[in-house]
Write a protein that holds these residues in place. Sequence first.
Motif, PDB file in Angstrom:
ATOM      1  N   SER A 370       8.681  84.837  40.384  1.00 19.13           N
ATOM      2  CA  SER A 370       8.030  84.345  41.682  1.00 19.13           C
ATOM      3  C   SER A 370       6.813  83.448  41.593  1.00 19.13           C
ATOM      4  CB  SER A 370       7.573  85.589  42.326  1.00 19.13           C
ATOM      5  OG  SER A 370       6.845  85.497  43.532  1.00 19.13           O
ATOM      6  N   THR A 371       6.625  82.551  42.498  1.00 20.18           N
ATOM      7  CA  THR A 371       5.585  81.862  42.449  1.00 20.18           C
ATOM      8  C   THR A 371       4.331  82.733  43.458  1.00 20.18           C
ATOM      9  OG1 THR A 371       6.400  80.777  44.708  1.00 20.18           O
ATOM     10  CG2 THR A 371       6.999  80.001  42.320  1.00 20.18           C
ATOM     11  N   GLU A 372       4.635  83.698  44.041  1.00 14.08           N
ATOM     12  CA  GLU A 372       3.368  84.241  44.770  1.00 14.08           C
ATOM     13  C   GLU A 372       2.604  85.260  43.881  1.00 14.08           C
ATOM     14  OE1 GLU A 372       3.070  83.483  47.808  1.00 14.08           O
ATOM     15  OE2 GLU A 372       4.608  81.904  47.277  1.00 14.08           O
ATOM     16  N   THR A 373       2.889  85.544  42.603  1.00  9.92           N
ATOM     17  CA  THR A 373       1.910  86.570  41.656  1.00  9.92           C
ATOM     18  C   THR A 373       0.733  86.077  41.375  1.00  9.92           C
ATOM     19  OG1 THR A 373       3.102  85.873  39.714  1.00  9.92           O
ATOM     20  CG2 THR A 373       4.235  87.388  40.841  1.00  9.92           C
ATOM     21  N   PRO A 374      -0.363  87.033  41.053  1.00 11.27           N
ATOM     22  CA  PRO A 374      -1.591  86.244  40.697  1.00 11.27           C
ATOM     23  C   PRO A 374      -1.413  85.455  39.592  1.00 11.27           C
ATOM     24  CG  PRO A 374      -1.530  88.748  41.383  1.00 11.27           C
ATOM     25  CD  PRO A 374      -0.229  88.177  41.433  1.00 11.27           C
ATOM     26  N   GLY A 375      -0.220  85.782  38.715  1.00 11.47           N
ATOM     27  CA  GLY A 375      -0.272  84.972  37.426  1.00 11.47           C
ATOM     28  C   GLY A 375       0.202  83.827  37.593  1.00 11.47           C
ATOM     29  N   TYR A 376       1.116  83.681  38.509  1.00  9.69           N
ATOM     30  CA  TYR A 376       1.535  82.055  38.796  1.00  9.69           C
ATOM     31  C   TYR A 376       0.422  81.291  39.315  1.00  9.69           C
ATOM     32  CZ  TYR A 376       3.960  78.325  40.584  1.00  9.69           C
ATOM     33  OH  TYR A 376       4.570  76.686  40.892  1.00  9.69           O
ATOM     34  N   LYS A 377      -0.111  81.903  40.280  1.00  9.78           N
ATOM     35  CA  LYS A 377      -1.505  81.193  40.868  1.00  9.78           C
ATOM     36  C   LYS A 377      -2.325  80.708  40.147  1.00  9.78           C
ATOM     37  CE  LYS A 377      -0.247  83.341  45.648  1.00  9.78           C
ATOM     38  NZ  LYS A 377      -0.840  84.261  46.703  1.00  9.78           N
ATOM     39  N   ALA A 378      -2.754  81.845  39.067  1.00 15.34           N
ATOM     40  CA  ALA A 378      -3.835  81.458  38.244  1.00 15.34           C
ATOM     41  C   ALA A 378      -3.386  80.200  37.316  1.00 15.34           C
ATOM     42  CB  ALA A 378      -4.140  82.935  37.154  1.00 15.34           C
ATOM     43  N   ALA A 379      -2.016  80.349  36.702  1.00 16.94           N
ATOM     44  CA  ALA A 379      -1.437  79.133  35.894  1.00 16.94           C
ATOM     45  C   ALA A 379      -1.452  77.663  36.812  1.00 16.94           C
ATOM     46  CB  ALA A 379       0.006  79.519  35.418  1.00 16.94           C
ATOM     47  N   ALA A 380      -1.360  77.963  38.140  1.00 18.68           N
ATOM     48  CA  ALA A 380      -1.119  76.565  38.794  1.00 18.68           C
ATOM     49  C   ALA A 380      -2.336  76.167  39.090  1.00 18.68           C
ATOM     50  CB  ALA A 380      -0.599  76.981  40.103  1.00 18.68           C
ATOM     51  N   LYS A 381      -3.454  76.906  39.273  1.00 23.49           N
ATOM     52  CA  LYS A 381      -4.689  76.516  39.356  1.00 23.49           C
ATOM     53  C   LYS A 381      -5.406  76.104  38.221  1.00 23.49           C
ATOM     54  CE  LYS A 381      -9.371  78.294  40.817  1.00 23.49           C
ATOM     55  NZ  LYS A 381     -10.116  79.487  41.603  1.00 23.49           N
ATOM     56  N   ALA A 382      -5.082  76.454  37.037  1.00 23.31           N
ATOM     57  CA  ALA A 382      -5.321  76.136  35.718  1.00 23.31           C
ATOM     58  C   ALA A 382      -5.040  74.759  35.387  1.00 23.31           C
ATOM     59  CB  ALA A 382      -4.952  77.037  34.588  1.00 23.31           C
ATOM     60  N   THR A 444      -6.272  74.002  28.931  1.00 23.51           N
ATOM     61  CA  THR A 444      -5.510  74.752  30.164  1.00 23.51           C
ATOM     62  C   THR A 444      -5.505  76.318  30.017  1.00 23.51           C
ATOM     63  OG1 THR A 444      -4.435  73.025  30.388  1.00 23.51           O
ATOM     64  CG2 THR A 444      -3.743  74.816  31.880  1.00 23.51           C
ATOM     65  N   ILE A 445      -5.279  76.939  28.810  1.00 21.92           N
ATOM     66  CA  ILE A 445      -5.088  78.269  28.589  1.00 21.92           C
ATOM     67  C   ILE A 445      -6.186  79.155  28.880  1.00 21.92           C
ATOM     68  CG2 ILE A 445      -4.603  80.185  27.087  1.00 21.92           C
ATOM     69  CD1 ILE A 445      -2.547  77.861  25.787  1.00 21.92           C
ATOM     70  N   PRO A 446      -7.566  78.667  28.505  1.00 31.15           N
ATOM     71  CA  PRO A 446      -8.805  79.143  28.692  1.00 31.15           C
ATOM     72  C   PRO A 446      -9.082  79.572  30.322  1.00 31.15           C
ATOM     73  CG  PRO A 446      -9.140  77.871  26.853  1.00 31.15           C
ATOM     74  CD  PRO A 446      -7.777  77.468  27.449  1.00 31.15           C
ATOM     75  N   LEU A 447      -8.540  78.321  30.895  1.00 29.13           N
ATOM     76  CA  LEU A 447      -8.801  78.380  32.493  1.00 29.13           C
ATOM     77  C   LEU A 447      -7.753  79.501  33.086  1.00 29.13           C
ATOM     78  CD1 LEU A 447      -8.729  74.476  33.136  1.00 29.13           C
ATOM     79  CD2 LEU A 447     -10.726  75.920  33.041  1.00 29.13           C
ATOM     80  N   PHE A 448      -6.657  79.700  32.453  1.00 27.09           N
ATOM     81  CA  PHE A 448      -5.585  80.639  33.122  1.00 27.09           C
ATOM     82  C   PHE A 448      -6.448  82.026  32.869  1.00 27.09           C
ATOM     83  CE2 PHE A 448      -2.772  83.894  32.220  1.00 27.09           C
ATOM     84  CZ  PHE A 448      -1.890  83.902  33.381  1.00 27.09           C
ATOM     85  N   HIS A 449      -7.129  82.198  31.807  1.00 28.76           N
ATOM     86  CA  HIS A 449      -7.677  83.658  31.579  1.00 28.76           C
ATOM     87  C   HIS A 449      -8.667  83.707  32.576  1.00 28.76           C
ATOM     88  CE1 HIS A 449      -6.332  84.745  27.425  1.00 28.76           C
ATOM     89  NE2 HIS A 449      -5.902  83.835  27.598  1.00 28.76           N
ATOM     90  N   LYS A 450      -9.623  82.691  32.626  1.00 28.09           N
ATOM     91  CA  LYS A 450     -10.550  82.929  33.775  1.00 28.09           C
ATOM     92  C   LYS A 450     -10.035  83.219  35.183  1.00 28.09           C
ATOM     93  CE  LYS A 450     -13.953  80.184  30.982  1.00 28.09           C
ATOM     94  NZ  LYS A 450     -14.666  78.940  30.862  1.00 28.09           N
ATOM     95  N   ASN A 451      -9.144  82.193  35.312  1.00 30.53           N
ATOM     96  CA  ASN A 451      -8.344  82.566  36.825  1.00 30.53           C
ATOM     97  C   ASN A 451      -7.731  83.723  36.979  1.00 30.53           C
ATOM     98  OD1 ASN A 451      -9.117  79.604  37.378  1.00 30.53           O
ATOM     99  ND2 ASN A 451      -7.283  78.913  36.932  1.00 30.53           N
TER     100      ASN A 451
END
Length: 457
Positions: A370-382, A444-451
């Motif tokens: 899904s593109t609606e999970t917090p994980g996907y959104k964190a990755a997209a923002k990163a 990018t990956i550290p940004l995912f962790h933070k997001n």
Amino acid sequence: MEAIKSYIEQNQEKFLNELFDFLKIPSVSADSAYQADVQKAADWLVSRFGELNMDRVEVYPTEGHPIVYAEKIIDDNRPTILVYGHYDVQPPDPIELWDSPPFEPVVKDGKIYARGACDDKGQAYMHLKAIEVLNQGGELPCNVKFIVEGEEEIGSDHLEEFVRKYKDMLSADIILVSDTSMIANDVPSITVGLRGLSYVEVEVTGPNRDLHSGVYGGAIDNPINILCEMIASLKDPETGKITVEGFYDKVEELSAEYREEMGRRPFDRAAYLADLDMADTGGEKGYSELERASIRPTLDVNGIWGGYIGEGAKTVLPSKAFAKISMRLVPHQVSDEITDLFVKHFQKIAPSSVKVEVRPHHGGEAAVVSTETPGYKAAAKAMETSFGKTPIPTREGGSIPIVALFQEVLGLDTVLMGFGLDSDAIHSPNEHYGVFNYLKGIETIPLFHKNFAELAK
């Protein structure tokens, strides 16, 4: 963000040299001759994890190749990211088609050439370097756990047993995987769909020994000829559809709206053909190249052999002929069911002059996330932060069976945030991975962790 970029820039040479050391280890899981090297790669990872001040680093033996596990738990109240990767690589054959030795990494035109550069050593190692980057700012924003296995390229035969046995140890909030690709370096994307896989080997036996082609030619069926005819019959020449009975029974026909949305993905057909040095494409009629390679099932011969293939001539009718065949599957197709259908069909179409054996190798299920999970959104923002563009969700044609396994056993969604390119020649001679891509992943990956620490609260 600037602190992350600055640290990566200052340590770029070190990051590359460490990856080169990893790539020099020929950790080919499919060939027992490399067993010691696969173990060496696992031990190398243990040492690198040790340098990251992890709370726990362990090697878990399996009946095949070992699994490396590591974790850093900052606070039980913080979300936990489980990172998956693999340290085994494909065989380098055919060696003669490499422009440089496959296990002697070199950088040419901004690309790292070596077996495993992209799949998956380069992409897996980005995650260790991302933890190093995060450590510079103090404690990690999330708890982190790692599984890095040594059998992905041979079907992850022992991973399911490990995941089920250590389910509690692997508890997390999201799984993060970098073993996929982006559309282009200036068109970031996140994979939201993968195909499944059924992989088999077939053996066709005719006479009980090799025969002189002059004495017996014309009087008996040649197993190689028969195998070629059987393989040719597996696809309808007019439609490109697979002829195995029941193969399409569970294939989902996607809506016109979904296919239209897929068609908005940038695709330069002329460049695609030029890159492959081909005049045209092929496949199932009524679907675009992008659709054929992602949302439609396939059947392909991965290798075929038999008879005499040495230098010069040997007039022989072989006793046996062999082929390896893979079928990429879409959601709702079940790998074991497809394998059974293939076995029955292949035995059915064999003439009485030969005997047929089909040996299943490995398989796995398709997955859509899904593109609606917090994980996907964190990755997209990163990715939006690091690339300056919103990433496009895409579906890929490859298979990562553990995505479905993690969903079933751990109940966790997976984020497929890869940084490779389709042109990186994974599984082929001259596999490579862009220096830009490697470093951009570490950025990018550290940004995912933070997001994710923010969005998963």
